[in-house]
Design a protein around this motif. Structure first.
Motif, mmCIF file in Angstrom:
data_model
loop_
_atom_site.group_PDB
_atom_site.id
_atom_site.type_symbol
_atom_site.label_atom_id
_atom_site.label_comp_id
_atom_site.label_asym_id
_atom_site.label_seq_id
_atom_site.Cartn_x
_atom_site.Cartn_y
_atom_site.Cartn_z
ATOM 1 N N PRO A 38 77.822 100.283 61.125
ATOM 2 C CA PRO A 38 78.543 99.860 59.919
ATOM 3 C C PRO A 38 78.770 98.355 59.844
ATOM 4 C CG PRO A 38 79.978 101.136 61.377
ATOM 5 C CD PRO A 38 78.606 101.180 61.972
ATOM 6 N N PHE A 39 78.593 97.646 60.967
ATOM 7 C CA PHE A 39 78.776 96.197 60.985
ATOM 8 C C PHE A 39 77.554 95.467 60.406
ATOM 9 C CE2 PHE A 39 80.426 97.578 65.367
ATOM 10 C CZ PHE A 39 81.623 98.045 64.851
ATOM 11 N N ALA A 40 76.432 96.169 60.289
ATOM 12 C CA ALA A 40 75.167 95.508 59.937
ATOM 13 C C ALA A 40 74.971 95.281 58.446
ATOM 14 C CB ALA A 40 73.994 96.323 60.475
ATOM 15 N N ARG A 41 75.610 96.059 57.607
ATOM 16 C CA ARG A 41 75.355 95.993 56.163
ATOM 17 C C ARG A 41 75.586 94.596 55.587
ATOM 18 N NH1 ARG A 41 74.249 99.408 52.449
ATOM 19 N NH2 ARG A 41 74.792 101.229 53.696
ATOM 20 N N ALA A 42 76.736 94.026 55.823
ATOM 21 C CA ALA A 42 77.047 92.720 55.209
ATOM 22 C C ALA A 42 76.067 91.626 55.645
ATOM 23 C CB ALA A 42 78.490 92.317 55.491
ATOM 24 N N PRO A 43 75.815 91.428 56.956
ATOM 25 C CA PRO A 43 74.845 90.393 57.327
ATOM 26 C C PRO A 43 73.455 90.645 56.751
ATOM 27 C CG PRO A 43 76.086 91.079 59.255
ATOM 28 C CD PRO A 43 76.460 92.007 58.144
ATOM 29 N N PHE A 44 73.058 91.920 56.648
ATOM 30 C CA PHE A 44 71.739 92.229 56.097
ATOM 31 C C PHE A 44 71.670 91.855 54.622
ATOM 32 C CE2 PHE A 44 68.744 95.042 53.938
ATOM 33 C CZ PHE A 44 67.578 94.725 54.618
ATOM 34 N N GLY A 47 71.718 88.168 53.934
ATOM 35 C CA GLY A 47 70.630 87.386 54.504
ATOM 36 C C GLY A 47 71.058 86.515 55.678
ATOM 37 N N ARG A 48 71.985 87.017 56.510
ATOM 38 C CA ARG A 48 72.495 86.237 57.639
ATOM 39 C C ARG A 48 72.032 86.784 58.990
ATOM 40 N NH1 ARG A 48 78.056 86.033 58.119
ATOM 41 N NH2 ARG A 48 78.265 87.993 57.012
ATOM 42 N N ILE A 49 70.911 87.530 58.966
ATOM 43 C CA ILE A 49 70.290 87.988 60.213
ATOM 44 C C ILE A 49 69.088 87.091 60.475
ATOM 45 C CG2 ILE A 49 69.098 89.862 61.397
ATOM 46 C CD1 ILE A 49 70.632 91.832 59.600
ATOM 47 N N ARG A 50 69.040 86.546 61.664
ATOM 48 C CA ARG A 50 67.900 85.713 62.064
ATOM 49 C C ARG A 50 66.914 86.594 62.828
ATOM 50 N NH1 ARG A 50 67.100 80.015 63.901
ATOM 51 N NH2 ARG A 50 65.917 80.050 65.849
ATOM 52 N N TYR A 51 65.664 86.591 62.408
ATOM 53 C CA TYR A 51 64.599 87.339 63.058
ATOM 54 C C TYR A 51 63.727 86.339 63.811
ATOM 55 C CZ TYR A 51 65.911 91.089 59.831
ATOM 56 O OH TYR A 51 66.595 92.054 59.133
ATOM 57 N N ALA A 52 63.668 86.470 65.125
ATOM 58 C CA ALA A 52 62.856 85.579 65.951
ATOM 59 C C ALA A 52 61.865 86.438 66.737
ATOM 60 C CB ALA A 52 63.742 84.791 66.910
ATOM 61 N N ALA A 75 75.423 77.686 68.288
ATOM 62 C CA ALA A 75 75.582 76.428 67.547
ATOM 63 C C ALA A 75 75.560 76.624 66.027
ATOM 64 C CB ALA A 75 74.471 75.452 67.942
ATOM 65 N N ALA A 76 75.044 77.761 65.563
ATOM 66 C CA ALA A 76 74.894 77.996 64.128
ATOM 67 C C ALA A 76 76.231 78.358 63.475
ATOM 68 C CB ALA A 76 73.891 79.112 63.887
ATOM 69 N N ASP A 77 76.344 78.039 62.209
ATOM 70 C CA ASP A 77 77.492 78.425 61.399
ATOM 71 C C ASP A 77 77.361 79.917 61.089
ATOM 72 O OD1 ASP A 77 79.398 78.889 59.429
ATOM 73 O OD2 ASP A 77 78.888 77.103 58.271
ATOM 74 N N ALA A 78 78.368 80.719 61.430
ATOM 75 C CA ALA A 78 78.323 82.164 61.203
ATOM 76 C C ALA A 78 78.180 82.508 59.727
ATOM 77 C CB ALA A 78 79.569 82.837 61.775
ATOM 78 N N ALA A 79 78.617 81.620 58.855
ATOM 79 C CA ALA A 79 78.473 81.865 57.418
ATOM 80 C C ALA A 79 77.007 81.797 56.990
ATOM 81 C CB ALA A 79 79.298 80.856 56.625
ATOM 82 N N GLU A 80 76.181 81.175 57.821
ATOM 83 C CA GLU A 80 74.753 81.076 57.508
ATOM 84 C C GLU A 80 73.910 82.011 58.373
ATOM 85 O OE1 GLU A 80 73.508 76.996 57.614
ATOM 86 O OE2 GLU A 80 75.189 76.374 56.357
ATOM 87 N N CYS A 81 74.296 82.177 59.639
ATOM 88 C CA CYS A 81 73.554 83.040 60.565
ATOM 89 C C CYS A 81 74.566 83.811 61.408
ATOM 90 C CB CYS A 81 72.621 82.214 61.448
ATOM 91 S SG CYS A 81 71.662 83.214 62.590
ATOM 92 N N GLU A 154 80.816 87.806 69.542
ATOM 93 C CA GLU A 154 81.959 88.626 69.977
ATOM 94 C C GLU A 154 83.047 88.678 68.900
ATOM 95 O OE1 GLU A 154 82.768 90.324 72.823
ATOM 96 O OE2 GLU A 154 81.187 89.753 74.209
ATOM 97 N N ALA A 155 83.329 87.547 68.268
ATOM 98 C CA ALA A 155 84.378 87.506 67.244
ATOM 99 C C ALA A 155 84.041 88.428 66.078
ATOM 100 C CB ALA A 155 84.593 86.076 66.750
ATOM 101 N N SER A 156 82.769 88.490 65.715
ATOM 102 C CA SER A 156 82.349 89.363 64.607
ATOM 103 C C SER A 156 82.504 90.826 64.981
ATOM 104 C CB SER A 156 80.894 89.074 64.235
ATOM 105 O OG SER A 156 80.751 87.743 63.839
ATOM 106 N N VAL A 157 82.137 91.162 66.212
ATOM 107 C CA VAL A 157 82.274 92.539 66.676
ATOM 108 C C VAL A 157 83.749 92.939 66.691
ATOM 109 C CG1 VAL A 157 81.941 94.086 68.654
ATOM 110 C CG2 VAL A 157 80.132 92.476 68.012
ATOM 111 N N GLU A 158 84.605 92.037 67.167
ATOM 112 C CA GLU A 158 86.049 92.326 67.212
ATOM 113 C C GLU A 158 86.616 92.502 65.809
ATOM 114 O OE1 GLU A 158 87.959 89.311 69.592
ATOM 115 O OE2 GLU A 158 86.654 89.749 71.301
#
Length: 195
Positions: A38-44, A47-52, A75-81, A154-158
């Motif tokens: 359920p945590f994955a919907r918003a980042p998906f 567009g804030r999931i980085r695929y490497a 180092a990335a801004d969580a609002a972007e990645c 970790e902060a996002s998971v919490e």
């Protein structure tokens, strides 16, 4: 969901596109579509999931790529990645070897002094929970098209856990969802790899 959902790619080459597309489709149809996380919907959706894609052919090179991606995410801004999926199709195809590498991944987080900041979750095409048969459908909750290390904040998971009424029930709910779907239903999603 639209197949044109935005996403972030890292070091994309034409050869990497099939790995990223298959992984993006798996996130869309299985992880988000079945609400396995359920945590994955918003980042998906945002567009804030980085695929490497790691081009590593051995675990030393994969560890180098993992350390680079951990540092980049930190180092990335969580609002972007928000999170990174490090796909490594050429190394650790054997699940037991992959599982052993998770200790190395955790040690890398500690070495980089990112303990409590980032964590690594595991997805593999042959994922198998302890005390299950290899063909038990509940294993599909952690079965990605290719071996993948999921780097999480970790902060996002919490925050996500605090917003849920019973985050410990996710595993049990996923088992119920996958058993109802069944092997045939899982295969119809078209999210596995070709092997």
């Amino acid at each position: 969901m639209s197949d044109a959902s935005p996403f972030i790619t890292a070091g994309l080459t034409p050869e990497d596109a099939p790995y990223i597309e298959a992984t993006r489709r798996w996130v869309e149809r299985a992880v988000v579509g079945l609400n396995l996380c359920p945590f994955a919907r918003a980042p998906f959706v945002q567009g804030r999931i980085r695929y490497a894609v790691s081009h590593a052919r051995d675990t030393d090179a994969l560890l180098d790529d993992l350390c680079g991606e951990l540092q980049s995410l930190a180092a990335a801004d969580a609002a972007e990645c928000e999170t990174t999926l490090l796909i490594h199709p050429h190394v650790l195809g054997d699940f037991l070897d992959y599982n052993d590498f998770l200790d190395v991944a955790d040690a890398a987080v500690e070495t980089l002094k990112l303990d409590g900041v980032l964590q690594v979750a595991s997805f593999h095409p042959h994922y198998q929970f302890a005390d299950t048969a290899s063909d038990d459908v509940e294993n599909a909750s952690n079965r990605s098209p290719f071996p993948t290390l999921h780097l999480l904040r970790e902060a996002s998971v919490e925050r996500a856990s605090e917003a849920m009424s019973a985050p410990d029930e996710i595993y049990r709910r996923n088992i119920d969802t996958l058993r109802k779907l069944g092997r045939e239903g899982w295969e119809k999603l078209g999210v596995g790899n070709s092997d």
